[in-house]
Scaffold this motif. Structure first.
Motif, PDB file in Angstrom:
ATOM      1  N   THR A 230      -1.735  -7.072   1.239  1.00 35.40           N
ATOM      2  CA  THR A 230      -2.228  -6.698  -0.093  1.00 35.40           C
ATOM      3  C   THR A 230      -1.402  -5.571  -0.720  1.00 35.40           C
ATOM      4  OG1 THR A 230      -3.843  -5.233   0.983  1.00 35.40           O
ATOM      5  CG2 THR A 230      -4.592  -7.435   0.366  1.00 35.40           C
ATOM      6  N   ARG A 231      -0.252  -5.266  -0.101  1.00 37.39           N
ATOM      7  CA  ARG A 231       0.697  -4.279  -0.608  1.00 37.39           C
ATOM      8  C   ARG A 231       0.124  -2.861  -0.688  1.00 37.39           C
ATOM      9  NH1 ARG A 231       5.110  -7.049  -2.803  1.00 37.39           N
ATOM     10  NH2 ARG A 231       4.724  -9.259  -3.221  1.00 37.39           N
ATOM     11  N   LYS A 232      -0.877  -2.555   0.130  1.00 40.07           N
ATOM     12  CA  LYS A 232      -1.416  -1.196   0.170  1.00 40.07           C
ATOM     13  C   LYS A 232      -0.488  -0.273   0.941  1.00 40.07           C
ATOM     14  CE  LYS A 232      -5.056  -2.714  -1.930  1.00 40.07           C
ATOM     15  NZ  LYS A 232      -5.166  -2.507  -3.392  1.00 40.07           N
ATOM     16  N   VAL A 233       0.185  -0.826   1.950  1.00 37.44           N
ATOM     17  CA  VAL A 233       1.115  -0.059   2.779  1.00 37.44           C
ATOM     18  C   VAL A 233       2.342  -0.937   3.021  1.00 37.44           C
ATOM     19  CG1 VAL A 233       1.441   1.184   4.950  1.00 37.44           C
ATOM     20  CG2 VAL A 233      -0.828   1.106   3.914  1.00 37.44           C
ATOM     21  N   SER A 234       3.504  -0.309   3.064  1.00 35.08           N
ATOM     22  CA  SER A 234       4.726  -1.078   3.308  1.00 35.08           C
ATOM     23  C   SER A 234       4.876  -1.393   4.795  1.00 35.08           C
ATOM     24  CB  SER A 234       5.950  -0.293   2.831  1.00 35.08           C
ATOM     25  OG  SER A 234       6.159   0.853   3.644  1.00 35.08           O
ATOM     26  N   LEU A 235       5.640  -2.434   5.081  1.00 34.12           N
ATOM     27  CA  LEU A 235       5.871  -2.834   6.463  1.00 34.12           C
ATOM     28  C   LEU A 235       6.584  -1.738   7.247  1.00 34.12           C
ATOM     29  CD1 LEU A 235       5.662  -5.041   8.618  1.00 34.12           C
ATOM     30  CD2 LEU A 235       7.823  -5.985   7.769  1.00 34.12           C
ATOM     31  N   SER A 236       7.536  -1.069   6.621  1.00 32.06           N
ATOM     32  CA  SER A 236       8.272  -0.001   7.305  1.00 32.06           C
ATOM     33  C   SER A 236       7.369   1.180   7.649  1.00 32.06           C
ATOM     34  CB  SER A 236       9.446   0.473   6.444  1.00 32.06           C
ATOM     35  OG  SER A 236       8.994   0.910   5.174  1.00 32.06           O
ATOM     36  N   SER A 237       6.307   1.401   6.857  1.00 30.90           N
ATOM     37  CA  SER A 237       5.353   2.476   7.152  1.00 30.90           C
ATOM     38  C   SER A 237       4.401   2.093   8.273  1.00 30.90           C
ATOM     39  CB  SER A 237       4.539   2.826   5.898  1.00 30.90           C
ATOM     40  OG  SER A 237       5.361   3.306   4.864  1.00 30.90           O
ATOM     41  N   VAL A 238       4.091   0.806   8.379  1.00 27.52           N
ATOM     42  CA  VAL A 238       3.160   0.313   9.391  1.00 27.52           C
ATOM     43  C   VAL A 238       3.823   0.219  10.769  1.00 27.52           C
ATOM     44  CG1 VAL A 238       2.061  -1.853  10.144  1.00 27.52           C
ATOM     45  CG2 VAL A 238       1.512  -0.882   7.916  1.00 27.52           C
ATOM     46  N   PHE A 239       5.109  -0.047  10.820  1.00 27.33           N
ATOM     47  CA  PHE A 239       5.792  -0.279  12.091  1.00 27.33           C
ATOM     48  C   PHE A 239       5.640   0.880  13.085  1.00 27.33           C
ATOM     49  CE2 PHE A 239      10.008  -0.625  14.454  1.00 27.33           C
ATOM     50  CZ  PHE A 239       9.475  -1.470  15.417  1.00 27.33           C
ATOM     51  N   PRO A 240       5.804   2.150  12.673  1.00 24.14           N
ATOM     52  CA  PRO A 240       5.572   3.244  13.635  1.00 24.14           C
ATOM     53  C   PRO A 240       4.142   3.268  14.171  1.00 24.14           C
ATOM     54  CG  PRO A 240       6.798   4.047  11.746  1.00 24.14           C
ATOM     55  CD  PRO A 240       6.328   2.661  11.391  1.00 24.14           C
ATOM     56  N   PHE A 241       3.173   2.899  13.333  1.00 20.30           N
ATOM     57  CA  PHE A 241       1.776   2.811  13.765  1.00 20.30           C
ATOM     58  C   PHE A 241       1.640   1.781  14.895  1.00 20.30           C
ATOM     59  CE2 PHE A 241      -2.448   0.891  13.481  1.00 20.30           C
ATOM     60  CZ  PHE A 241      -3.272   2.015  13.500  1.00 20.30           C
ATOM     61  N   ILE A 242       2.335   0.656  14.753  1.00 16.89           N
ATOM     62  CA  ILE A 242       2.313  -0.395  15.775  1.00 16.89           C
ATOM     63  C   ILE A 242       2.948   0.103  17.076  1.00 16.89           C
ATOM     64  CG2 ILE A 242       3.291  -2.662  16.368  1.00 16.89           C
ATOM     65  CD1 ILE A 242       2.891  -3.428  13.401  1.00 16.89           C
TER      66      ILE A 242
END
Length: 330
Positions: A230-242
């Motif tokens: 839903t474009r709330k967060v970018s993929l590059s921002s989520v990757f460190p969370f993963i």
């Protein structure tokens, strides 16, 4: 059926490469890397498999646990743009674990880097070894087992039970994705973006904290799929969370060390070292960190143009290829 199949598969883990795919397939079947890790700990401690083979099983479990996010991404298949983003968010975890395994597998195979380090640290801790148990999985399955056994006894057909199980799995994951997004994101989505995903190291820390508390990387990483879709967060921002979730999930095996089993501690430490190496390779350096992200984005674009690619990827990676290799090895 799933837990028994996982246990039976791990028993035949004698070849490193096959052990890896056994861990992958077992985790994909029962959708719980925590359970597969706990089974591996118990089997290493009992001498059914070696510590070295147990480590390869856990490497595969790390890949198999990413299936949940991939399945959730399929729920966005009706929208091309959302499906592209959702699948990218799902497979970036796959690619990270696959790349980490490709780097560490030969180091463990030829130089015993994980098993050697884990045994050295275990000896420093002066751990003694009474009988181990699957302490994490046992309380859960003591509740679930009577229900599942009752259903399987009522329907005396393996394929019917398997189909029902798969349908229930897809339904549960879809409902989980929908309601957890509303509950945990809801009106506070902007605050979450600010507090959790504002920079890579904060995002990583939250991934460790939340996954360690929930003891399920499948849950925490799956939450990132609707955020990216839903474009709330970018993929590059989520990757460190993963990546942080990968560290947090090692708490399951570390809990087994409470029972002071030398094998349990060694395998738990090896699991932690494996994930830490992956994080140290990809997290600190922006260009290296963006490599799995770019791969995931390209795959998402390919799959959005031909949506069967997503289905074939899941079936081949998590089921068909591991099953065929294990079957042929037997």
């Amino acid at each position: 059926y799933g837990l028994g199949a996982a246990r039976d598969l791990i028993i035949i883990a004698e070849i490193p490469f096959i052990s890896l795919f056994i861990g992958l397939l077992s985790t994909a079947l029962i959708q719980s890397s925590s359970t597969v890790t706990s089974i591996a700990v118990a089997m290493v401690a009992s001498g059914a498999i070696s510590l070295n083979m147990g480590i390869f099983v856990i490497m595969g479990a790390n890949i198999g646990t990413t299936l949940t996010s991939d399945i959730i991404s399929l729920s966005y298949i009706t929208s091309k743009s959302k499906f592209r983003l959702a699948l990218s968010a799902g497979v970036v975890h796959d690619f990270f674990n696959i790349l980490t395994t490709m780097i560490i597998f030969p180091l463990e195979y030829y130089y015993k880097i994980l098993s050697g380090s884990a045994m050295f640290i275990t000896k420093l801790l002066s751990v003694k070894s009474p009988s181990p148990e699957m302490v994490v999985a046992k309380p859960v399955y003591s509740i679930i087992k009577p229900l599942t056994m009752g259903i399987s006894n009522l329907i005396d057909n393996y394929w019917v039970v398997a189909i029902i199980g798969i349908l229930l799995l897809f339904t549960a994951i879809k409902l989980f994705s929908r309601y957890s997004y509303k509950l945990l994101i809801g009106k506070s989505k902007d605050k979450m973006k600010s507090y959790i995903f504002s920079n890579p190291f904060k995002s990583f820390s939250w991934g460790v904290l939340l996954t360690g508390a929930l003891q399920s990387s499948s849950i925490t990483t799956s939450l990132s799929v609707p955020l990216v879709a839903t474009r709330k967060v970018s993929l590059s921002s989520v990757f460190p969370f993963i990546m942080g979730a990968n560290i947090g999930t090692t708490i399951t095996a570390l809990l087994a060390a409470i029972f002071k089993s030398e094998a349990a501690v060694s395998l738990a430490i090896a699991h932690l070292i494996f994930n830490l190496i992956g994080v140290l390779i990809f997290l600190p350096f922006g260009k290296i960190r963006n490599f799995p992200v770019r791969l995931a984005k390209k795959f998402g674009m390919m799959a959005s143009d031909n949506r069967l690619i997503g289905f074939f990827y899941i079936i081949l990676t998590f089921f068909l290829i591991p099953f065929l290799l294990i079957y042929l090895s037997r």
